[in-house]
Design a protein around this motif. Sequence first.
Motif, PDB file in Angstrom:
ATOM      1  N   UNK A  55      37.327  41.019  41.739  1.00  0.00           N
ATOM      2  CA  UNK A  55      37.730  42.329  41.644  1.00  0.00           C
ATOM      3  C   UNK A  55      36.759  43.251  40.698  1.00  0.00           C
ATOM      4  N   UNK A  56      35.507  42.989  40.593  1.00  0.00           N
ATOM      5  CA  UNK A  56      34.539  44.085  40.170  1.00  0.00           C
ATOM      6  C   UNK A  56      34.953  44.293  39.022  1.00  0.00           C
ATOM      7  N   UNK A  57      35.611  43.743  38.156  1.00  0.00           N
ATOM      8  CA  UNK A  57      36.058  43.941  36.691  1.00  0.00           C
ATOM      9  C   UNK A  57      35.440  42.841  35.697  1.00  0.00           C
ATOM     10  N   UNK A  58      35.254  43.465  34.576  1.00  0.00           N
ATOM     11  CA  UNK A  58      34.987  42.380  33.507  1.00  0.00           C
ATOM     12  C   UNK A  58      36.311  42.187  32.620  1.00  0.00           C
ATOM     13  N   UNK A  59      36.439  40.895  32.548  1.00  0.00           N
ATOM     14  CA  UNK A  59      37.691  40.529  31.825  1.00  0.00           C
ATOM     15  C   UNK A  59      37.131  39.743  30.393  1.00  0.00           C
ATOM     16  N   UNK A  60      38.320  39.886  29.664  1.00  0.00           N
ATOM     17  CA  UNK A  60      38.051  39.355  28.234  1.00  0.00           C
ATOM     18  C   UNK A  60      38.792  38.093  28.143  1.00  0.00           C
ATOM     19  N   UNK A  61      38.397  36.901  28.134  1.00  0.00           N
ATOM     20  CA  UNK A  61      39.503  35.738  27.951  1.00  0.00           C
ATOM     21  C   UNK A  61      39.253  34.924  26.797  1.00  0.00           C
ATOM     22  N   UNK A  62      40.104  34.119  26.225  1.00  0.00           N
ATOM     23  CA  UNK A  62      39.842  33.366  25.085  1.00  0.00           C
ATOM     24  C   UNK A  62      39.154  31.908  25.742  1.00  0.00           C
ATOM     25  N   UNK A  63      38.154  31.554  25.151  1.00  0.00           N
ATOM     26  CA  UNK A  63      37.303  30.550  25.600  1.00  0.00           C
ATOM     27  C   UNK A  63      38.042  29.192  26.223  1.00  0.00           C
ATOM     28  N   UNK A  64      38.856  28.871  25.614  1.00  0.00           N
ATOM     29  CA  UNK A  64      39.738  27.386  25.896  1.00  0.00           C
ATOM     30  C   UNK A  64      40.619  27.988  27.138  1.00  0.00           C
ATOM     31  N   UNK A  65      41.294  29.200  27.278  1.00  0.00           N
ATOM     32  CA  UNK A  65      41.791  29.506  28.408  1.00  0.00           C
ATOM     33  C   UNK A  65      41.106  29.621  29.569  1.00  0.00           C
ATOM     34  N   UNK A  66      39.794  30.362  29.419  1.00  0.00           N
ATOM     35  CA  UNK A  66      38.788  30.304  30.575  1.00  0.00           C
ATOM     36  C   UNK A  66      38.348  28.917  31.110  1.00  0.00           C
ATOM     37  N   UNK A  67      38.174  28.028  30.351  1.00  0.00           N
ATOM     38  CA  UNK A  67      37.948  26.677  30.759  1.00  0.00           C
ATOM     39  C   UNK A  67      38.970  25.929  31.547  1.00  0.00           C
ATOM     40  N   UNK A  68      40.179  26.186  31.248  1.00  0.00           N
ATOM     41  CA  UNK A  68      41.229  25.593  32.108  1.00  0.00           C
ATOM     42  C   UNK A  68      40.675  25.941  33.574  1.00  0.00           C
ATOM     43  N   UNK A  69      40.719  27.302  33.949  1.00  0.00           N
ATOM     44  CA  UNK A  69      40.228  27.607  35.388  1.00  0.00           C
ATOM     45  C   UNK A  69      38.875  27.314  35.916  1.00  0.00           C
ATOM     46  N   UNK A  70      37.880  27.139  34.865  1.00  0.00           N
ATOM     47  CA  UNK A  70      36.922  26.531  35.332  1.00  0.00           C
ATOM     48  C   UNK A  70      36.715  25.214  35.722  1.00  0.00           C
ATOM     49  N   UNK A 126      35.081  30.552  38.567  1.00  0.00           N
ATOM     50  CA  UNK A 126      36.203  30.744  37.766  1.00  0.00           C
ATOM     51  C   UNK A 126      37.344  31.296  38.871  1.00  0.00           C
ATOM     52  N   UNK A 127      38.291  30.598  39.138  1.00  0.00           N
ATOM     53  CA  UNK A 127      39.325  31.142  39.869  1.00  0.00           C
ATOM     54  C   UNK A 127      40.558  31.513  39.045  1.00  0.00           C
ATOM     55  N   UNK A 128      40.988  32.706  39.464  1.00  0.00           N
ATOM     56  CA  UNK A 128      42.231  33.010  38.832  1.00  0.00           C
ATOM     57  C   UNK A 128      43.570  31.859  39.094  1.00  0.00           C
ATOM     58  N   UNK A 129      44.397  31.977  38.499  1.00  0.00           N
ATOM     59  CA  UNK A 129      45.924  31.011  38.699  1.00  0.00           C
ATOM     60  C   UNK A 129      46.244  31.150  40.120  1.00  0.00           C
ATOM     61  N   UNK A 130      46.400  32.549  40.241  1.00  0.00           N
ATOM     62  CA  UNK A 130      46.758  33.018  41.711  1.00  0.00           C
ATOM     63  C   UNK A 130      45.920  32.650  42.610  1.00  0.00           C
ATOM     64  N   UNK A 131      44.724  32.569  42.661  1.00  0.00           N
ATOM     65  CA  UNK A 131      43.612  32.193  43.533  1.00  0.00           C
ATOM     66  C   UNK A 131      43.740  30.743  43.766  1.00  0.00           C
ATOM     67  N   UNK A 132      44.163  30.041  42.661  1.00  0.00           N
ATOM     68  CA  UNK A 132      44.278  28.639  42.814  1.00  0.00           C
ATOM     69  C   UNK A 132      45.247  28.220  43.600  1.00  0.00           C
ATOM     70  N   UNK A 133      46.313  28.775  43.369  1.00  0.00           N
ATOM     71  CA  UNK A 133      47.755  28.696  44.002  1.00  0.00           C
ATOM     72  C   UNK A 133      47.462  28.933  45.495  1.00  0.00           C
ATOM     73  N   UNK A 134      46.836  29.836  45.764  1.00  0.00           N
ATOM     74  CA  UNK A 134      46.629  30.200  47.196  1.00  0.00           C
ATOM     75  C   UNK A 134      45.702  29.272  47.985  1.00  0.00           C
ATOM     76  N   UNK A 135      44.741  28.638  47.009  1.00  0.00           N
ATOM     77  CA  UNK A 135      43.809  27.740  47.834  1.00  0.00           C
ATOM     78  C   UNK A 135      44.675  26.466  47.901  1.00  0.00           C
ATOM     79  N   UNK A 136      45.191  25.953  46.841  1.00  0.00           N
ATOM     80  CA  UNK A 136      45.768  24.496  46.754  1.00  0.00           C
ATOM     81  C   UNK A 136      47.134  24.447  46.940  1.00  0.00           C
ATOM     82  N   UNK A 137      48.344  25.208  46.849  1.00  0.00           N
ATOM     83  CA  UNK A 137      49.327  25.259  46.840  1.00  0.00           C
ATOM     84  C   UNK A 137      50.101  24.841  45.737  1.00  0.00           C
ATOM     85  N   UNK A 138      51.494  25.355  45.601  1.00  0.00           N
ATOM     86  CA  UNK A 138      52.213  24.905  44.392  1.00  0.00           C
ATOM     87  C   UNK A 138      52.346  23.381  44.160  1.00  0.00           C
TER      88      UNK A 138
END
Length: 334
Positions: A55-70, A126-138
Amino acid sequence: MRGIFFAIFSFVVVVVLIPLVILTSCDINILPRNRVEERAIIESDLSIKIYNHETKQTMELYLEDYLLNVVASEMPAAFEIEALKAQAVAARTYAIWRYMNHSKQGGHPEHPSAVLCTSHTHCQEWLSTEELLKRHGQKWFDQYWSKIEEAVNSTTGVVMTYNMNPIEPLYHSTSGGATENSEDVFATAKPYLRSVSSPYEQGSPVLVDNKVITVKEFINRMKREKSSIKISERNLASQIKIIQRTQGGSIKEIQIGDQTFTGSQIRRMFDLRSADFNVDINGSSVEFTTRGYGHGVGMSQWGANGMAKQGSDFEEILSHYYQGITLNKIKSYK
């Protein structure tokens, strides 16, 4: 006597007091090995800035939430839970290491607005939840997301340290049987990034890989890299000589024509999976046979999964791939 006293006092300050001050400033609590059950769950109140290359944007996430997607992005969710826990601790340690090194400046020089980014080639993927769903499916999400949450939540706050400081926990896909000493790949020797065996990688689809190109293409690429090289198609095999390999098995130095290169240089030039390779000339073709995938330093993810299948827990996995580390817990992110 005064000189002896001063020498003893200086030794205590350097060896004992300074590391304790550093540890206190990091607010890390030393935990005994094999006592995971006594680690109280802590509130994940550290927010961390991440530059999103998509997105070319800077996000601010809680560390443990960030780690889920990593963890979901960096390691196959079908892996054993103990391997996923090891990945969670490695990813958390990496984030804390980056945070401690760059937060005072506001960010990393390559992304000044954030201490981390979403690219696996520079930080951690780090992929967003939407990106993970797109890559792997529901179906993937429904089957594995709770497992990823378990890996992160059951290790909340746990990091790896060496001499009371968070380490730089490098990791890669597959080592090919042995990991590398850090100085053989990245020039800097780190005491916890030593070459160790990685015997349980048989399930990796990239344990062995082949790449074939023409002799003409091989020579053209070599000349583009170093125009002064003297090399010819005739008797090409006699013009390629592996001079030295690292302790982990990768090529440290190889002679091609009248020039020498590192294995990492050849890997980059020909987009090979690793620097652990052999070169064979078959008629008009050049065949590279590689072992492993990635830089080979630190934890092998497929090796970690193999160890977990053999009954090792995440602490044993991490202590194997990162020599001399201690598993500690951040008492507070505030």
